[in-house]
Design a protein around this motif. Structure first.
Motif, PDB file in Angstrom:
ATOM      1  N   TYR A 188       0.949  -1.241   0.200  1.00  0.00           N
ATOM      2  CA  TYR A 188      -0.054   0.059   0.001  1.00  0.00           C
ATOM      3  C   TYR A 188       0.834   1.316   0.034  1.00  0.00           C
ATOM      4  O   TYR A 188       1.672   1.356   0.872  1.00  0.00           O
ATOM      5  CB  TYR A 188      -0.926   0.015   1.116  1.00  0.00           C
ATOM      6  N   ASP A 189       0.650   2.167  -0.797  1.00  0.00           N
ATOM      7  CA  ASP A 189       1.240   3.249  -1.190  1.00  0.00           C
ATOM      8  C   ASP A 189       0.602   4.630  -0.235  1.00  0.00           C
ATOM      9  O   ASP A 189      -0.375   4.831  -0.833  1.00  0.00           O
ATOM     10  CB  ASP A 189       1.690   3.742  -2.478  1.00  0.00           C
ATOM     11  N   ALA A 220       0.304   7.959  -1.986  1.00  0.00           N
ATOM     12  CA  ALA A 220      -0.552   8.040  -3.459  1.00  0.00           C
ATOM     13  C   ALA A 220      -1.838   7.490  -2.884  1.00  0.00           C
ATOM     14  O   ALA A 220      -3.077   7.869  -3.549  1.00  0.00           O
ATOM     15  CB  ALA A 220       0.048   7.069  -4.455  1.00  0.00           C
ATOM     16  N   GLY A 221      -2.048   6.941  -1.980  1.00  0.00           N
ATOM     17  CA  GLY A 221      -3.402   6.491  -1.423  1.00  0.00           C
ATOM     18  C   GLY A 221      -3.963   5.300  -2.043  1.00  0.00           C
ATOM     19  O   GLY A 221      -5.238   5.149  -2.208  1.00  0.00           O
ATOM     20  N   ARG A 222      -3.047   4.289  -2.573  1.00  0.00           N
ATOM     21  CA  ARG A 222      -3.197   3.046  -3.606  1.00  0.00           C
ATOM     22  C   ARG A 222      -2.535   1.897  -3.217  1.00  0.00           C
ATOM     23  O   ARG A 222      -1.521   2.021  -2.652  1.00  0.00           O
ATOM     24  CB  ARG A 222      -3.430   3.629  -5.163  1.00  0.00           C
ATOM     25  N   PHE A 223      -3.023   0.804  -3.661  1.00  0.00           N
ATOM     26  CA  PHE A 223      -2.189  -0.404  -3.813  1.00  0.00           C
ATOM     27  C   PHE A 223      -1.471  -0.473  -4.965  1.00  0.00           C
ATOM     28  O   PHE A 223      -1.842  -0.072  -5.743  1.00  0.00           O
ATOM     29  CB  PHE A 223      -3.099  -1.744  -3.554  1.00  0.00           C
ATOM     30  N   VAL A 224      -0.223  -1.141  -4.849  1.00  0.00           N
ATOM     31  CA  VAL A 224       0.612  -1.402  -5.656  1.00  0.00           C
ATOM     32  C   VAL A 224       1.079  -2.894  -6.048  1.00  0.00           C
ATOM     33  O   VAL A 224       1.318  -3.454  -4.833  1.00  0.00           O
ATOM     34  CB  VAL A 224       2.042  -0.376  -5.600  1.00  0.00           C
ATOM     35  N   THR A 276      -8.150  -7.752   2.702  1.00  0.00           N
ATOM     36  CA  THR A 276      -7.735  -7.011   3.694  1.00  0.00           C
ATOM     37  C   THR A 276      -7.464  -7.557   5.276  1.00  0.00           C
ATOM     38  O   THR A 276      -8.348  -8.351   5.497  1.00  0.00           O
ATOM     39  CB  THR A 276      -8.266  -5.588   3.696  1.00  0.00           C
ATOM     40  N   ALA A 300     -11.743  -5.423  -8.214  1.00  0.00           N
ATOM     41  CA  ALA A 300     -11.459  -4.472  -9.556  1.00  0.00           C
ATOM     42  C   ALA A 300     -11.763  -5.304 -10.783  1.00  0.00           C
ATOM     43  O   ALA A 300     -11.420  -6.726 -10.852  1.00  0.00           O
ATOM     44  CB  ALA A 300     -10.121  -3.785  -9.530  1.00  0.00           C
TER      45      ALA A 300
END
Length: 69
Positions: free
Chosen positions: A29-30, A33-37, A56, A64
């Motif tokens: 989780y970044d 940036a507020g997102r998963f990578v 989670t 997605a």
């Protein structure tokens, strides 16, 4: 993390897809940036549709849909 091939028009599950990270990386989780990578080597099958689900820590799931090009 799981990936399932789904029908592009129906969205119904067809079969499981391998979810191997590229380059020895892992899901992260970044926070900036507020997102998963996740550096994922997707199947080389243009036109396929995939449903990717990440579980989670609190027991919920994030899902997605992707169409490979």
């Amino acid at each position: 993390m799981t990936a399932t091939r789904v029908g592009c028009t129906s969205g119904s599950a067809e079969d499981a897809v391998e979810t191997t990270a590229a380059g020895g990386t892992s899901l992260r989780y970044d926070a900036t940036a507020g997102r998963f990578v996740y550096n994922w080597k997707t199947p080389a099958q243009a036109g396929q549709c995939l449903e990717v689900t990440v579980g989670t820590r609190d027991g919920s799931n994030l899902t997605a849909l992707f169409r490979l090009t």
